[in-house]
Motif scaffolding. Structure first.
Motif, mmCIF file in Angstrom:
data_model
loop_
_atom_site.group_PDB
_atom_site.id
_atom_site.type_symbol
_atom_site.label_atom_id
_atom_site.label_comp_id
_atom_site.label_asym_id
_atom_site.label_seq_id
_atom_site.Cartn_x
_atom_site.Cartn_y
_atom_site.Cartn_z
ATOM 1 N N ASP A 127 74.789 79.488 25.704
ATOM 2 C CA ASP A 127 74.067 79.148 24.478
ATOM 3 C C ASP A 127 72.963 78.139 24.780
ATOM 4 O O ASP A 127 72.970 77.025 24.273
ATOM 5 C CB ASP A 127 75.043 78.577 23.438
ATOM 6 N N LEU A 128 72.001 78.535 25.595
ATOM 7 C CA LEU A 128 70.961 77.617 26.033
ATOM 8 C C LEU A 128 69.876 77.524 24.956
ATOM 9 O O LEU A 128 68.952 78.315 24.900
ATOM 10 C CB LEU A 128 70.351 78.092 27.357
ATOM 11 N N ARG A 129 70.054 76.545 24.079
ATOM 12 C CA ARG A 129 69.057 76.289 23.036
ATOM 13 C C ARG A 129 68.910 74.784 22.873
ATOM 14 O O ARG A 129 69.765 74.010 23.273
ATOM 15 C CB ARG A 129 69.436 76.954 21.717
ATOM 16 N N ARG A 130 67.822 74.412 22.255
ATOM 17 C CA ARG A 130 67.497 72.994 22.094
ATOM 18 C C ARG A 130 68.535 72.271 21.240
ATOM 19 O O ARG A 130 69.053 72.827 20.285
ATOM 20 C CB ARG A 130 66.129 72.846 21.471
ATOM 21 N N ILE A 131 68.793 71.002 21.606
ATOM 22 C CA ILE A 131 69.706 70.178 20.806
ATOM 23 C C ILE A 131 69.072 68.852 20.387
ATOM 24 O O ILE A 131 69.561 68.190 19.490
ATOM 25 C CB ILE A 131 71.034 69.897 21.556
ATOM 26 N N LEU A 132 67.975 68.464 21.052
ATOM 27 C CA LEU A 132 67.348 67.185 20.744
ATOM 28 C C LEU A 132 65.916 67.337 20.220
ATOM 29 O O LEU A 132 65.511 66.625 19.321
ATOM 30 C CB LEU A 132 67.314 66.293 21.990
ATOM 31 N N MET A 133 65.185 68.248 20.807
ATOM 32 C CA MET A 133 63.784 68.419 20.451
ATOM 33 C C MET A 133 63.631 69.565 19.458
ATOM 34 O O MET A 133 64.459 70.459 19.396
ATOM 35 C CB MET A 133 62.959 68.719 21.713
ATOM 36 N N TYR A 134 62.546 69.566 18.721
ATOM 37 C CA TYR A 134 62.252 70.671 17.820
ATOM 38 C C TYR A 134 61.753 71.860 18.643
ATOM 39 O O TYR A 134 61.274 71.708 19.750
ATOM 40 C CB TYR A 134 61.246 70.251 16.750
#
Length: 136
Positions: A127-134
């Motif tokens: 599940d490689l998706r952003r967690i901190l940046m927009y």
């Protein structure tokens, strides 16, 4: 304590161990990017490194273009023996690195953070998706 782990890695991985270092009792082994997951698997399965302490990246932009600019650091501990070890590998801008989420579930969040902050993609991450940046 960690010296035994380093010796075992050198014995089992041979030329895949590119460098070793020790500072105040903390040991580090640097492996080639292609051997990253193999070294981590050996540590978990053979050397009982069952506790992932941290997984992060460091940016050394001055290394380019002679060497890859990013260095990934994996810090592990064995709850059985108390041994600690740091494994490192280098990756260039945008180069994929094998995911360790199949070995330690705790690597999931750390890999996502590394992807988000450094742009290092992890091959096989669930599940490689952003967690901190927009997203932009």
């Amino acid at each position: 304590m960690g010296k035994k782990v380093v010796e075992r890695l050198q014995k089992d991985l041979g030329a895949a161990v590119l460098a070793t270092s020790e500072h105040r009792g903390d040991f580090e082994v640097r492996v080639a990017k292609k051997d990253w997951k193999r070294a981590a698997t050996l540590l978990r399965d053979e050397l009982e490194m069952d506790h992932i302490i941290d997984l992060t990246a460091v940016d050394y932009p001055e290394r380019e273009p002679e060497e890859p600019r990013f260095e990934l650091k994996l810090i592990l501990r064995s709850s059985k023996s108390g041994h600690r070890i740091r494994i490192a590998t280098r990756a260039g801008d945008g180069e994929k690195v094998d995911s360790l989420t199949g070995l330690w579930r705790g690597a999931n969040w750390a890999e996502r953070e590394i992807w988000d902050m450094f742009g290092i993609p992890f091959e096989g991450h669930p599940d490689l998706r952003r967690i901190l940046m927009y997203p932009e």
